[in-house]
Design a protein around this motif. Structure first.
Motif, PDB file in Angstrom:
ATOM      1  N   ARG A 141       0.809  -1.109   0.141  1.00  0.00           N
ATOM      2  CA  ARG A 141      -0.060  -0.054   0.072  1.00  0.00           C
ATOM      3  C   ARG A 141       1.086   1.180  -0.015  1.00  0.00           C
ATOM      4  NH1 ARG A 141      -3.429  -2.962   3.496  1.00  0.00           N
ATOM      5  NH2 ARG A 141      -2.430  -2.169   5.413  1.00  0.00           N
ATOM      6  N   VAL A 142       2.079   1.242   0.619  1.00  0.00           N
ATOM      7  CA  VAL A 142       2.876   2.372   0.682  1.00  0.00           C
ATOM      8  C   VAL A 142       3.539   2.691  -0.531  1.00  0.00           C
ATOM      9  CG1 VAL A 142       5.067   3.293   1.937  1.00  0.00           C
ATOM     10  CG2 VAL A 142       3.229   1.823   3.424  1.00  0.00           C
ATOM     11  N   PHE A 143       4.159   1.777  -1.229  1.00  0.00           N
ATOM     12  CA  PHE A 143       4.789   2.164  -2.374  1.00  0.00           C
ATOM     13  C   PHE A 143       4.648   1.412  -3.623  1.00  0.00           C
ATOM     14  CE2 PHE A 143       8.516   2.931   0.851  1.00  0.00           C
ATOM     15  CZ  PHE A 143       8.365   4.172   0.836  1.00  0.00           C
ATOM     16  N   GLY A 144       3.478   0.472  -3.501  1.00  0.00           N
ATOM     17  CA  GLY A 144       2.790   0.123  -4.681  1.00  0.00           C
ATOM     18  C   GLY A 144       3.450  -1.386  -5.223  1.00  0.00           C
ATOM     19  N   ARG A 145       4.783  -1.706  -4.823  1.00  0.00           N
ATOM     20  CA  ARG A 145       5.325  -3.179  -5.302  1.00  0.00           C
ATOM     21  C   ARG A 145       6.168  -3.347  -4.267  1.00  0.00           C
ATOM     22  NH1 ARG A 145       7.432  -2.866 -11.008  1.00  0.00           N
ATOM     23  NH2 ARG A 145       8.961  -4.092 -10.135  1.00  0.00           N
ATOM     24  N   LEU A 146       7.043  -4.682  -4.359  1.00  0.00           N
ATOM     25  CA  LEU A 146       8.057  -4.793  -3.735  1.00  0.00           C
ATOM     26  C   LEU A 146       9.107  -5.461  -4.945  1.00  0.00           C
ATOM     27  CD1 LEU A 146       6.818  -6.483  -0.592  1.00  0.00           C
ATOM     28  CD2 LEU A 146       8.009  -4.150  -0.510  1.00  0.00           C
ATOM     29  N   ASP A 147      10.487  -5.299  -4.548  1.00  0.00           N
ATOM     30  CA  ASP A 147      11.570  -5.840  -5.672  1.00  0.00           C
ATOM     31  C   ASP A 147      12.552  -6.714  -4.682  1.00  0.00           C
ATOM     32  OD1 ASP A 147      10.678  -4.377  -7.968  1.00  0.00           O
ATOM     33  OD2 ASP A 147      11.095  -2.851  -6.605  1.00  0.00           O
ATOM     34  N   ILE A 148      12.679  -6.327  -3.466  1.00  0.00           N
ATOM     35  CA  ILE A 148      13.795  -6.852  -2.496  1.00  0.00           C
ATOM     36  C   ILE A 148      12.987  -6.956  -1.350  1.00  0.00           C
ATOM     37  CG2 ILE A 148      16.019  -6.319  -1.563  1.00  0.00           C
ATOM     38  CD1 ILE A 148      16.530  -4.226  -3.810  1.00  0.00           C
ATOM     39  N   VAL A 149      13.167  -8.191  -0.678  1.00  0.00           N
ATOM     40  CA  VAL A 149      12.863  -8.651   0.669  1.00  0.00           C
ATOM     41  C   VAL A 149      13.951  -8.913   1.744  1.00  0.00           C
ATOM     42  CG1 VAL A 149      11.552 -10.118   2.241  1.00  0.00           C
ATOM     43  CG2 VAL A 149      10.458  -8.752   0.124  1.00  0.00           C
ATOM     44  N   HIS A 150      14.564  -8.470   2.677  1.00  0.00           N
ATOM     45  CA  HIS A 150      15.306  -8.741   3.541  1.00  0.00           C
ATOM     46  C   HIS A 150      14.687  -9.421   4.774  1.00  0.00           C
ATOM     47  CE1 HIS A 150      19.214  -8.151   6.103  1.00  0.00           C
ATOM     48  NE2 HIS A 150      18.976  -9.190   5.987  1.00  0.00           N
ATOM     49  N   ASN A 151      14.430 -10.713   5.094  1.00  0.00           N
ATOM     50  CA  ASN A 151      14.136 -11.310   6.205  1.00  0.00           C
ATOM     51  C   ASN A 151      15.279 -11.417   7.241  1.00  0.00           C
ATOM     52  OD1 ASN A 151      11.296 -12.252   5.068  1.00  0.00           O
ATOM     53  ND2 ASN A 151      12.431 -13.622   3.977  1.00  0.00           N
ATOM     54  N   ASN A 152      15.157 -10.374   8.091  1.00  0.00           N
ATOM     55  CA  ASN A 152      16.281 -10.274   8.982  1.00  0.00           C
ATOM     56  C   ASN A 152      15.845 -10.242  10.389  1.00  0.00           C
ATOM     57  OD1 ASN A 152      18.987  -8.932   9.870  1.00  0.00           O
ATOM     58  ND2 ASN A 152      17.368  -7.729  10.769  1.00  0.00           N
ATOM     59  N   ALA A 153      14.698 -10.184  10.770  1.00  0.00           N
ATOM     60  CA  ALA A 153      14.397 -10.319  12.261  1.00  0.00           C
ATOM     61  C   ALA A 153      14.675 -11.450  12.760  1.00  0.00           C
ATOM     62  CB  ALA A 153      12.639  -9.942  12.200  1.00  0.00           C
ATOM     63  N   GLY A 154      15.130 -11.360  14.206  1.00  0.00           N
ATOM     64  CA  GLY A 154      15.605 -12.518  14.797  1.00  0.00           C
ATOM     65  C   GLY A 154      15.632 -12.262  16.315  1.00  0.00           C
ATOM     66  N   ILE A 155      15.296 -13.421  17.016  1.00  0.00           N
ATOM     67  CA  ILE A 155      15.490 -13.011  18.646  1.00  0.00           C
ATOM     68  C   ILE A 155      16.171 -14.470  19.151  1.00  0.00           C
ATOM     69  CG2 ILE A 155      13.570 -11.790  18.881  1.00  0.00           C
ATOM     70  CD1 ILE A 155      12.027 -14.266  19.621  1.00  0.00           C
ATOM     71  N   MET A 156      16.739 -14.303  20.320  1.00  0.00           N
ATOM     72  CA  MET A 156      17.366 -15.331  21.165  1.00  0.00           C
ATOM     73  C   MET A 156      16.339 -15.676  22.274  1.00  0.00           C
ATOM     74  SD  MET A 156      21.370 -14.409  20.911  1.00  0.00           S
ATOM     75  CE  MET A 156      21.980 -16.351  20.869  1.00  0.00           C
ATOM     76  N   THR A 157      16.936 -16.976  22.668  1.00  0.00           N
ATOM     77  CA  THR A 157      16.077 -17.627  23.953  1.00  0.00           C
ATOM     78  C   THR A 157      16.352 -16.655  25.168  1.00  0.00           C
ATOM     79  OG1 THR A 157      16.395 -19.761  22.924  1.00  0.00           O
ATOM     80  CG2 THR A 157      15.613 -19.632  25.337  1.00  0.00           C
ATOM     81  N   GLY A 158      17.653 -16.397  25.312  1.00  0.00           N
ATOM     82  CA  GLY A 158      17.910 -15.695  26.476  1.00  0.00           C
ATOM     83  C   GLY A 158      18.377 -16.372  27.539  1.00  0.00           C
ATOM     84  N   ASP A 159      18.837 -15.920  28.710  1.00  0.00           N
ATOM     85  CA  ASP A 159      19.060 -16.903  29.797  1.00  0.00           C
ATOM     86  C   ASP A 159      18.214 -16.548  31.060  1.00  0.00           C
ATOM     87  OD1 ASP A 159      20.173 -14.419  30.770  1.00  0.00           O
ATOM     88  OD2 ASP A 159      21.956 -15.280  31.268  1.00  0.00           O
ATOM     89  N   THR A 160      16.656 -15.951  30.932  1.00  0.00           N
ATOM     90  CA  THR A 160      16.333 -15.669  32.100  1.00  0.00           C
ATOM     91  C   THR A 160      14.683 -16.620  31.861  1.00  0.00           C
ATOM     92  OG1 THR A 160      15.704 -13.387  31.093  1.00  0.00           O
ATOM     93  CG2 THR A 160      17.282 -13.482  32.520  1.00  0.00           C
ATOM     94  N   PRO A 161      14.652 -17.440  32.146  1.00  0.00           N
ATOM     95  CA  PRO A 161      15.750 -18.587  32.345  1.00  0.00           C
ATOM     96  C   PRO A 161      16.057 -19.147  30.799  1.00  0.00           C
ATOM     97  CG  PRO A 161      13.666 -19.824  32.570  1.00  0.00           C
ATOM     98  CD  PRO A 161      13.442 -18.285  32.407  1.00  0.00           C
ATOM     99  N   GLY A 162      17.358 -19.645  30.762  1.00  0.00           N
ATOM    100  CA  GLY A 162      17.785 -20.064  29.491  1.00  0.00           C
ATOM    101  C   GLY A 162      17.418 -21.537  29.234  1.00  0.00           C
ATOM    102  N   TRP A 163      18.131 -22.185  28.377  1.00  0.00           N
ATOM    103  CA  TRP A 163      17.834 -23.681  27.986  1.00  0.00           C
ATOM    104  C   TRP A 163      18.456 -24.495  28.970  1.00  0.00           C
ATOM    105  CZ3 TRP A 163      15.146 -26.259  24.633  1.00  0.00           C
ATOM    106  CH2 TRP A 163      15.220 -27.599  24.408  1.00  0.00           C
ATOM    107  N   PRO A 164      17.910 -25.607  29.485  1.00  0.00           N
ATOM    108  CA  PRO A 164      16.852 -26.068  29.070  1.00  0.00           C
ATOM    109  C   PRO A 164      15.524 -25.812  29.633  1.00  0.00           C
ATOM    110  CG  PRO A 164      17.607 -27.913  30.398  1.00  0.00           C
ATOM    111  CD  PRO A 164      18.370 -26.705  30.484  1.00  0.00           C
ATOM    112  N   ASP A 165      15.587 -24.820  30.476  1.00  0.00           N
ATOM    113  CA  ASP A 165      14.326 -24.416  31.323  1.00  0.00           C
ATOM    114  C   ASP A 165      13.531 -23.045  30.820  1.00  0.00           C
ATOM    115  OD1 ASP A 165      15.070 -26.080  33.696  1.00  0.00           O
ATOM    116  OD2 ASP A 165      16.757 -24.676  33.975  1.00  0.00           O
TER     117      ASP A 165
END
Length: 254
Positions: free
Chosen positions: A78-102
């Motif tokens: 809707r914003v720019f009418g089309r797409l030519d390039i997509v960068h799938n970058n979003a990412g997260i980590m489990t963290g240690d509060t608590p971490g694996w395996p808890d």
């Protein structure tokens, strides 16, 4: 692909690698759709791009759900009418509060949903968007060197990034089938907010501290440089480019 005049969508663009890539693509002449679940971070990226003379728009979106992906891509078009390039970058980590395996099952599910499902669904949505104008397009996925070997203190993150690597390689055939090139960048340790998110969000996890001692972190702009290369080189499809600091290992493809 020539970047100038194209429309690019970058997820997780409210900080770190995503912000650096969004800014770099804007400098290269693309109109950029900045996507993040964090409105403040995403809007700041847009402000930075505008201040540098670029053109960008913010779309708040959760790439970890089918509904979030669908609405993100609808809003972007809707914003720019089309797409030519997509960068799938979003990412997260489990963290240690608590971490694996808890770690709670909900957190484990969320890491896989954002890091792996978000990339797969984002690529699927990108192909559909590119079909609308018939000119093909380019997808770049953010993997990690954690996907190349064991990461004992956050195996969920490692597994999610290993999946991104194999998914990207398996999408090489889209170049012939759809005129869509899918590649990935697999960075080493980068100086971004995700370092603190290995812990409680304000500090790195204790298991990471020994690796940080004396380490030279990559600037996110170095990853943006590699993303641009993967977009521009029309011969590359199914490529996974590892980017490490020169003191550790030279960049390599595979």
């Amino acid at each position: 692909m020539e970047i100038a005049g194209k429309v690019a969508l970058v997820t997780g663009a409210g900080s770190g690698i995503g912000r650096a890539c969004a800014e770099r693509l804007a400098r290269e002449g693309a109109k950029v759709v900045v996507v993040d679940i964090d409105a403040a971070g995403g809007e700041e990226t847009v402000r930075r791009i505008a201040a540098a003379g670029g053109e960008a728009a913010f779309v708040q979106g959760d790439v970890g759900t089918p509904e979030g992906i669908a609405e993100t891509f609808r809003a972007a078009k809707r914003v720019f009418g089309r797409l030519d390039i997509v960068h799938n970058n979003a990412g997260i980590m489990t963290g240690d509060t608590p971490g694996w395996p808890d770690a709670p099952l909900e957190k484990v599910h969320r890491v896989i949903s954002v890091n792996t499902s978000g990339v797969i669904m984002g690529t699927r949505a990108a192909v559909e968007a590119f079909r609308e104008h018939g000119d093909g397009g380019v997808v770049v996925n953010t993997a990690s060197i954690a996907g190349l070997g064991p990461l004992p203190f956050d195996p969920v993150y490692a597994a999610s990034k290993a999946a991104v690597i194999h998914f990207t390689k398996s999408c090489a055939m889209l170049k012939e089938l759809e005129n869509v090139r899918v590649n990935a960048v697999a960075p080493g340790m980068v100086d971004t907010p995700i370092i603190a998110k290995t812990g409680d969000g304000t500090r790195p996890a204790k298991w990471l501290e020994p690796s940080l001692e004396g380490a030279v972190l990559l600037p996110p702009e170095r990853i943006a440089e590699e993303v641009v290369r993967l977009i521009r080189d029309d011969t590359l499809a199914g490529e996974v480019s590892v980017v490490m600091h020169e003191s550790a290992q030279p960049a390599a493809g595979g």
